[in-house]
Design a protein around this motif. Sequence first.
Motif, PDB file in Angstrom:
ATOM      1  N   UNK A 159       0.635  -1.157   0.079  1.00 50.12           N
ATOM      2  CA  UNK A 159       0.075   0.076   0.068  1.00 50.12           C
ATOM      3  C   UNK A 159       0.945   1.205   0.027  1.00 50.12           C
ATOM      4  N   UNK A 160       0.211   2.216  -0.612  1.00 52.17           N
ATOM      5  CA  UNK A 160       1.287   3.547  -0.571  1.00 52.17           C
ATOM      6  C   UNK A 160       1.261   4.173   0.573  1.00 52.17           C
ATOM      7  N   UNK A 161       2.429   4.371   0.827  1.00 47.36           N
ATOM      8  CA  UNK A 161       2.825   5.172   2.306  1.00 47.36           C
ATOM      9  C   UNK A 161       3.546   4.045   3.180  1.00 47.36           C
ATOM     10  N   UNK A 162       3.601   2.642   2.845  1.00 46.23           N
ATOM     11  CA  UNK A 162       4.123   1.662   3.670  1.00 46.23           C
ATOM     12  C   UNK A 162       5.567   1.699   3.497  1.00 46.23           C
ATOM     13  N   UNK A 163       6.206   1.179   4.541  1.00 47.78           N
ATOM     14  CA  UNK A 163       7.691   1.075   4.445  1.00 47.78           C
ATOM     15  C   UNK A 163       8.020  -0.196   4.012  1.00 47.78           C
ATOM     16  N   UNK A 199      -3.756   0.442  -8.611  1.00 47.38           N
ATOM     17  CA  UNK A 199      -2.211  -0.372  -8.275  1.00 47.38           C
ATOM     18  C   UNK A 199      -1.492   0.270  -9.491  1.00 47.38           C
ATOM     19  N   UNK A 200      -0.405   0.654  -9.155  1.00 49.01           N
ATOM     20  CA  UNK A 200       0.541   1.277 -10.108  1.00 49.01           C
ATOM     21  C   UNK A 200       1.739   0.137 -10.121  1.00 49.01           C
ATOM     22  N   UNK A 201       2.435   0.120 -11.319  1.00 42.65           N
ATOM     23  CA  UNK A 201       3.541  -0.804 -11.424  1.00 42.65           C
ATOM     24  C   UNK A 201       4.736  -0.001 -11.994  1.00 42.65           C
ATOM     25  N   UNK A 202       4.295   0.959 -12.759  1.00 43.18           N
ATOM     26  CA  UNK A 202       5.497   1.770 -13.275  1.00 43.18           C
ATOM     27  C   UNK A 202       5.416   3.347 -12.753  1.00 43.18           C
ATOM     28  N   UNK A 203       6.561   3.921 -12.557  1.00 39.10           N
ATOM     29  CA  UNK A 203       6.358   5.349 -12.061  1.00 39.10           C
ATOM     30  C   UNK A 203       7.488   6.024 -12.725  1.00 39.10           C
ATOM     31  N   UNK A 204       7.243   7.369 -13.040  1.00 37.80           N
ATOM     32  CA  UNK A 204       8.158   8.490 -13.557  1.00 37.80           C
ATOM     33  C   UNK A 204       9.699   8.622 -12.752  1.00 37.80           C
ATOM     34  N   UNK A 205       9.290   8.654 -11.275  1.00 37.72           N
ATOM     35  CA  UNK A 205      10.629   9.038 -10.443  1.00 37.72           C
ATOM     36  C   UNK A 205      11.478   8.113 -10.400  1.00 37.72           C
ATOM     37  N   UNK A 206      12.645   8.119 -10.681  1.00 36.63           N
ATOM     38  CA  UNK A 206      13.848   7.304 -10.507  1.00 36.63           C
ATOM     39  C   UNK A 206      14.732   7.715  -9.575  1.00 36.63           C
ATOM     40  N   UNK A 207      14.237   8.164  -8.466  1.00 40.96           N
ATOM     41  CA  UNK A 207      15.233   8.539  -7.491  1.00 40.96           C
ATOM     42  C   UNK A 207      15.754   7.426  -6.594  1.00 40.96           C
ATOM     43  N   UNK A 208      16.906   7.241  -6.279  1.00 40.40           N
ATOM     44  CA  UNK A 208      17.775   5.976  -5.490  1.00 40.40           C
ATOM     45  C   UNK A 208      16.866   5.999  -4.328  1.00 40.40           C
ATOM     46  N   UNK A 209      16.609   4.732  -3.794  1.00 36.75           N
ATOM     47  CA  UNK A 209      16.190   4.299  -2.373  1.00 36.75           C
ATOM     48  C   UNK A 209      17.135   4.695  -1.362  1.00 36.75           C
ATOM     49  N   UNK A 210      16.512   4.960   0.016  1.00 37.67           N
ATOM     50  CA  UNK A 210      17.290   4.875   1.267  1.00 37.67           C
ATOM     51  C   UNK A 210      18.297   3.871   1.293  1.00 37.67           C
ATOM     52  N   UNK A 211      19.542   4.220   1.611  1.00 40.43           N
ATOM     53  CA  UNK A 211      20.698   3.049   1.818  1.00 40.43           C
ATOM     54  C   UNK A 211      20.904   2.845   3.061  1.00 40.43           C
ATOM     55  N   UNK A 212      20.723   1.564   3.659  1.00 33.44           N
ATOM     56  CA  UNK A 212      20.816   1.092   5.043  1.00 33.44           C
ATOM     57  C   UNK A 212      22.151   1.476   5.543  1.00 33.44           C
ATOM     58  N   UNK A 216      20.188  -5.189   1.308  1.00 33.16           N
ATOM     59  CA  UNK A 216      19.062  -4.733   1.761  1.00 33.16           C
ATOM     60  C   UNK A 216      18.524  -3.556   0.878  1.00 33.16           C
ATOM     61  N   UNK A 217      17.628  -3.395   0.634  1.00 37.81           N
ATOM     62  CA  UNK A 217      16.976  -2.453  -0.135  1.00 37.81           C
ATOM     63  C   UNK A 217      15.826  -1.755   0.695  1.00 37.81           C
ATOM     64  N   UNK A 218      15.809  -0.564   1.082  1.00 37.74           N
ATOM     65  CA  UNK A 218      14.884   0.203   1.869  1.00 37.74           C
ATOM     66  C   UNK A 218      14.014   1.057   1.267  1.00 37.74           C
ATOM     67  N   UNK A 219      12.877   1.171   1.073  1.00 31.68           N
ATOM     68  CA  UNK A 219      12.081   2.304   0.426  1.00 31.68           C
ATOM     69  C   UNK A 219      10.962   2.814   1.487  1.00 31.68           C
ATOM     70  N   UNK A 220      11.462   3.648   2.390  1.00 32.63           N
ATOM     71  CA  UNK A 220      10.393   4.302   3.396  1.00 32.63           C
ATOM     72  C   UNK A 220       9.190   5.076   2.749  1.00 32.63           C
ATOM     73  N   UNK A 221       8.053   4.654   3.232  1.00 31.62           N
ATOM     74  CA  UNK A 221       6.791   5.585   2.797  1.00 31.62           C
ATOM     75  C   UNK A 221       6.749   5.457   1.376  1.00 31.62           C
ATOM     76  N   UNK A 222       6.594   4.246   0.793  1.00 32.12           N
ATOM     77  CA  UNK A 222       6.946   4.075  -0.531  1.00 32.12           C
ATOM     78  C   UNK A 222       5.656   4.891  -1.457  1.00 32.12           C
ATOM     79  N   UNK A 223       6.086   5.589  -2.509  1.00 34.68           N
ATOM     80  CA  UNK A 223       5.288   6.211  -3.336  1.00 34.68           C
ATOM     81  C   UNK A 223       4.780   5.622  -4.611  1.00 34.68           C
ATOM     82  N   UNK A 224       3.533   5.926  -5.155  1.00 37.92           N
ATOM     83  CA  UNK A 224       3.321   5.372  -6.525  1.00 37.92           C
ATOM     84  C   UNK A 224       4.386   5.329  -7.521  1.00 37.92           C
ATOM     85  N   UNK A 225       5.024   6.456  -7.370  1.00 38.76           N
ATOM     86  CA  UNK A 225       6.239   6.664  -8.244  1.00 38.76           C
ATOM     87  C   UNK A 225       7.446   5.778  -8.473  1.00 38.76           C
TER      88      UNK A 225
END
Length: 253
Positions: free
Chosen positions: A154-158, A230-243, A188-197
Amino acid sequence: MARPGPLLLLAALALRWAHGEMPTVRLIDQEGPILEGSYVTLECLTDEAGADMSQFTFQKYSRWLHSWVSLDNPDRLRCWFFDVNVTRADGRLLLAIGALQSWHAGAYRCAAANSTGNASASAELSLHVEYLRSVFVTRAHTWCGTVGDSVAVMEGEDVELQCSADASQPPQYEWSRQGADWVVASSVLTLPQVSREQAGTYECRAQHPSLPHLARSRAVRLDVQGPQSSYQLGESMAPPHVPPMGCDPPAPH
């Protein structure tokens, strides 16, 4: 220091006369690391020309039995050593292992057939098998364990995805996203508060630390679900948070 008595010297000479020089074990035509699936041949040798090799046998050390097991004669213990073939052609004593697997790794030696100790055995030859098998991706803090080809959130989940691989040595890991130009050097790949993008396909690559050609990848599609879609592809390509350093889970062996 006291000199050895005559009976001890006589016994040593009798053993030397019966079996010649002490045996040695060598790998035939093998250079570099030994990879899983390869074909390996060991040979038992003595320094005495024309020695009777029928008086010697190959042995493998069993960590479960805490003892040396003869590999010459098939018996119930040989089921632990698949694809082991001992031959005595042309006066040579050879041990061939086809389709080498990780359970073939361990200590081997050549010993006198009637020996019960180490007095007439060769030095141990340690066989180490290098491998890197399947890559697994799990989602942290969930009950489902290993994820499949996709994971829905769900959008907003960690979101925290952990990558691991079955390998002979702890692999080097990196995460990337298809269509993006960033790489995270971590298991480890961490995506805090994941967005649709941030929906899309993420890939974990595991590589053997000293054998770069031993590498495997695992791709997972991240579906970010909003209230209605549901969104499978997004426009934002920002890197995720590095643990932070030290967060990598130990790789399985």
